[in-house]
Enzyme design. Structure first.
Site, PDB file in Angstrom:
ATOM      1  N   ASP A 265       0.866  -1.166   0.000  1.00  0.00           N
ATOM      2  CA  ASP A 265       0.000   0.000   0.000  1.00  0.00           C
ATOM      3  C   ASP A 265       0.916   1.234   0.000  1.00  0.00           C
ATOM      4  O   ASP A 265       2.145   1.115   0.009  1.00  0.00           O
ATOM      5  CB  ASP A 265      -0.959  -0.035   1.207  1.00  0.00           C
ATOM      6  CG  ASP A 265      -2.186   0.834   0.984  1.00  0.00           C
ATOM      7  OD1 ASP A 265      -3.208   0.598   1.634  1.00  0.00           O
ATOM      8  OD2 ASP A 265      -2.115   1.752   0.127  1.00  0.00           O
TER       9      ASP A 265
HETATM   10  C1  GLC Z   1      -4.434   4.278  -0.093  1.00  0.00           C
HETATM   11  C2  GLC Z   1      -5.316   3.121   0.311  1.00  0.00           C
HETATM   12  C3  GLC Z   1      -5.433   2.064  -0.745  1.00  0.00           C
HETATM   13  C4  GLC Z   1      -5.317   2.685  -2.129  1.00  0.00           C
HETATM   14  C5  GLC Z   1      -3.924   3.237  -2.270  1.00  0.00           C
HETATM   15  C6  GLC Z   1      -3.719   3.944  -3.621  1.00  0.00           C
HETATM   16  O1  GLC Z   1      -3.674   4.704   1.019  1.00  0.00           O
HETATM   17  O2  GLC Z   1      -5.027   2.460   1.538  1.00  0.00           O
HETATM   18  O3  GLC Z   1      -6.707   1.418  -0.550  1.00  0.00           O
HETATM   19  O4  GLC Z   1      -5.569   1.705  -3.132  1.00  0.00           O
HETATM   20  O5  GLC Z   1      -3.577   4.126  -1.214  1.00  0.00           O
HETATM   21  O6  GLC Z   1      -4.511   5.089  -3.673  1.00  0.00           O
END
Ligand code: GLC
Length: 723
Positions: A265
């Site tokens: 993430d």
């Molecule tokens: C965010 C979220 C995740 C998302 C990613 C890209 O922090 O936790 O669900 O897909 O970043 O935006």
């Protein structure tokens, strides 16, 4: 590390040969480049990195022309011309926004979810995205957590069904121009178990609870062929999920056989430092790489340190090769080598296509939960009546779209006021009074009281803004925000019939509304056509059929409150009596144990009758099948759909078991006076659990079985699994 194995792809073996051959031509720097993903805020020269082959993926770009511009640099100005894979969070819509996933899960309709996912993929792909950062499948029993909005609620069985449907719809749907989309199941693992309902917080639970209650939806997504998986921010039992060999190697690769791509993430690798699990980015890169994270989203760790770790021998080249092969195979599988550019012409044909909008309306209608309807106040009989719409959500646009509304536009989103104006007959009169803001600001409750006194019926549009749920938006107090409770009490005191319409991204704590307002509709955040769906339901053009997938607490103090709880050695009598008069039982002095509205609960404008439960197999072999049936009849005056649920309880076992577990459900559509005998066939294997040895077992013994309308009501029977 064995020879790198290609990702299980939708393409054939020769594509994998292509990827292997390409891998062998790549320098270490180019390989690591594929393992780095950025958005346009990255503090680096994106174009220079693309020319050097040091960036493999971009995300949060919606404009196809911009995507094509960066893609052209990667393909035509780098040494190997490896295309970018573009990712985005279109988890419940790109420009046509569908109900938030928690709302859509209340339809209990995997076919509908798959159609919605396919529709989202068509818009998303037409805009140049090949990788959807969804489905989000985190099980959650704590509505303080803002991200409960993104998932399918509290139950592993239902959550697994929804996870599979999202993956199939995203990846196997027909997309204009023949483009394909990869799904990315997230956030692995156990993220929804965050302590105290605070986002990013620690998760600590037994392996048994993890495996039985939180991991199944990820497993269902993997079993459905999900091409990628995103690791979570949280630490799990002391080991951050983005550097957790148990999750990423033992369970994901060895037990489940996942051979897709694992992406972190957003800087969750770099955050190992703040977790106190790595003392610098180099250590963070080493731990995540060795655990099996193959792409670093928006982080510096892999970009700056992975090459040095390989050269020092701390990270084997074979591990890098496996990761890069997974990345190349997904790009190959999605056709990006053959067709890297998006055709903007498809976008205009696809965006907010009438077919997408009608599906968004259907999905929103099937997501609205009727929580209360005393004296059949709903559907409205508006002819000749004055209807007062009161409350800040009555003219909401963005707050109907939800927290991941991506490219959904407020100016394209009708309000409830506009939708009612369009739907009400000429003979009725509609007024609107805001009364107060969603939170803060001034309130003009007197004006609202005046409007109510001049009306025949009051519609109270209340609830949360879309910014009150979603990522990093958790609440400790789950009642109506701001002056809304005061508004509701003052308006209700006028004495006219009141219908509350709740907009929310989570279960709210609304005991006063439940006790004083005769009708309550849970609108959730219904997306682009959410308001029109509400108007259709209020006027009876659609009959609500949705049922809750997350329990509504009576008080925050009950949290976590969920149906599949354990008995304890001192269970209170759950026959509705308050346990105050049951001394020394597991309960509260000042609150019931029961939720305000339980899992599986939702009403209809018609009435369904459940009779004649038949356990056709009172005894089954450990490899047998339970067959149980019941008669369901529509005893009301309108057509309706009913989600019939089947629960079981293992009465005694080598470890304690939940008092109820959902094992099957069927949605039936019945005309007035129509009836049907529904049969459920439940394999004994689905009654397995992690026994005392922490291995899946089917144990002999007695069970109860219920068929009913929700997790608290139903006809009870019994059966046994013989030794
Ligand atoms: C965010 C979220 C995740 C998302 C990613 C890209 O922090 O936790 O669900 O897909 O970043 O935006």
């Amino acid at each position: 590390m064995t020879n790198p194995r290609p990702t299980p792809t939708m393409t054939g073996p020769n594509e994998n040969d292509f990827c292997l051959a390409l891998l062998q031509r790549m320098t270490l720097e180019e390989k690591i480049g594929q393992m780095v993903q950025a958005d346009l805020h990255w503090n680096e020269d994106i174009e220079a990195l693309l020319r050097a082959g040091r960036l493999g993926s971009l995300f949060t770009i919606t404009d196809p022309e911009v995507i094509n511009r960066y893609q052209r640099i990667a393909v035509e100005e780098s040494r190997l011309g490896i295309p970018l894979i573009i990712g985005n969070d279109t988890i419940h819509g790109h420009r046509t926004i569908f109900p938030i996933p928690l709302a859509l899960s209340c339809a209990w309709d995997a076919g509908l979810v798959a159609r919605v996912a396919e529709a989202i993929a068509s818009e998303t792909a037409a805009a140049g995205t090949s990788w959807i950062f969804g489905p989000m499948v985190d099980i959650c029993r704590d509505p303080r957590w803002g991200r409960i909005a993104e998932g399918a609620g509290e139950d592993a069985f239902l959550g697994s069904e929804m996870a599979a449907a999202w993956v199939q719809g995203f990846q196997q749907g027909r997309v204009p121009g023949g483009r394909k989309v990869a799904a990315c199941v997230k956030h692995y693992g156990g993220y929804g178990g965050s302590e105290a309902g605070k986002d990013y917080n620690s998760v600590d639970m037994s392996d048994r609870r993890l495996r039985e209650e939180y991991l199944p939806p990820y497993k269902a997504a993997v079993r459905s062929g999900c091409l990628s998986l995103m690791t979570a921010f949280n630490d799990l039992n002391g080991i951050p999920a983005s550097a957790n060999p148990f999750l990423l190697q033992t369970v994901l690769r060895q037990e489940w056989g996942f051979d897709g791509l694992v992406v972190s993430d957003y800087d969750s690798i770099g955050e190992l430092i703040l977790h106190g699990f790595a003392n610098d980015h180099r250590e963070a890169a080493r731990k995540s790489a060795l655990a099996g994270v193959e792409m670093d989203m928006m982080g510096n760790a892999y970009h700056y340190h992975l090459a040095g770790l390989v050269e020092s021998g701390e990270v084997p080249m074979a591990l890098i090769d496996q990761a890069v092969l997974h990345i190349l195979c997904i790009k190959k599988d999605l056709g990006l080598f053959e067709d890297p550019y998006v055709d903007p012409a498809h976008l205009q044909d696809t965006l907010r296509h009438p077919g997408l909008l009608s599906l968004a309306l259907e999905a929103a209608e099937k997501s609205v939960v009727l929580l209360k309807n005393e004296d059949h106040l709903l559907p409205l009989q508006p002819e000749g009546k004055t209807i007062a719409l009161i409350g800040p959500l009555g003219e909401a646009r963005e707050d109907v779209l939800g927290s991941w509304r991506f490219d959904g536009r407020a100016d394209e989103t009708p309000t409830l006021l506009e939708s009612l104006r369009a739907a009400l007959p000429q003979s009725s009169q509609l007024t609107f009074t805001r009364g107060c803001e969603i939170e803060g600001g001034e309130a003009d409750i007197a004006a609202a009281v005046q409007a109510a006194s001049e009306a025949d019926i009051v519609l109270l549009a209340l609830g949360e803004s879309s910014a009150m749920s979603g990522e990093a938006h958790c609440r400790a107090h789950l009642g109506l925000p701001g002056h809304q409770q005061a508004l509701a009490e003052a308006v209700t005191a006028v004495g006219k019939p009141v219908i509350a319409i709740l907009f929310a991204g989570r279960p709210l704590v609304i005991p006063w509304l439940a006790g004083h307002v005769p009708a309550i509709l849970l609108a959730w955040q219904g997306g682009s056509l959410g308001a029109q769906a509400l108007a259709n339901i209020l006027l009876g053009k659609a009959n609500p059929s949705a049922k809750l997938t997350a329990s509504f607490p009576r008080a925050e103090g009950q949290i976590p409150v969920f149906y599949a709880h354990k008995s304890t050695g001192r269970p209170f009598d759950s026959s509705g009596t308050l346990q105050f008069n049951q001394a020394h039982k597991s309960g509260y002095l000042d609150e019931s144990n029961l939720p305000l509205y339980p899992f599986g609960y939702g009403l209809s404008y018609t009435r369904f009758e459940y009779t004649d439960l038949a356990v056709e197999t009172p005894e089954i072999a450990p490899d047998g099948t339970l067959v149980v049936s019941a008669r369901i009849a529509n005893r009301g005056s309108v057509f309706g759909e009913e989600i019939v649920q089947c629960y079981v309880r293992d009465l005694f076992a080598s470890v304690t078991r939940p008092v109820k577990q959902l094992k099957a459900y069927q949605k039936v559509a019945l005309q007035p006076d129509e009836e049907i005998r529904l049969t459920f066939r439940i394999p004994a294997a689905s009654l397995a659990f992690y026994g005392i040895e922490m291995q899946p077992v089917v144990e002999p013994g007695g069970f109860h079985v219920w068929i009913g309308p929700n997790s608290q009501e139903g006809m009870q029977g019994e059966f046994a699994i013989r030794a």
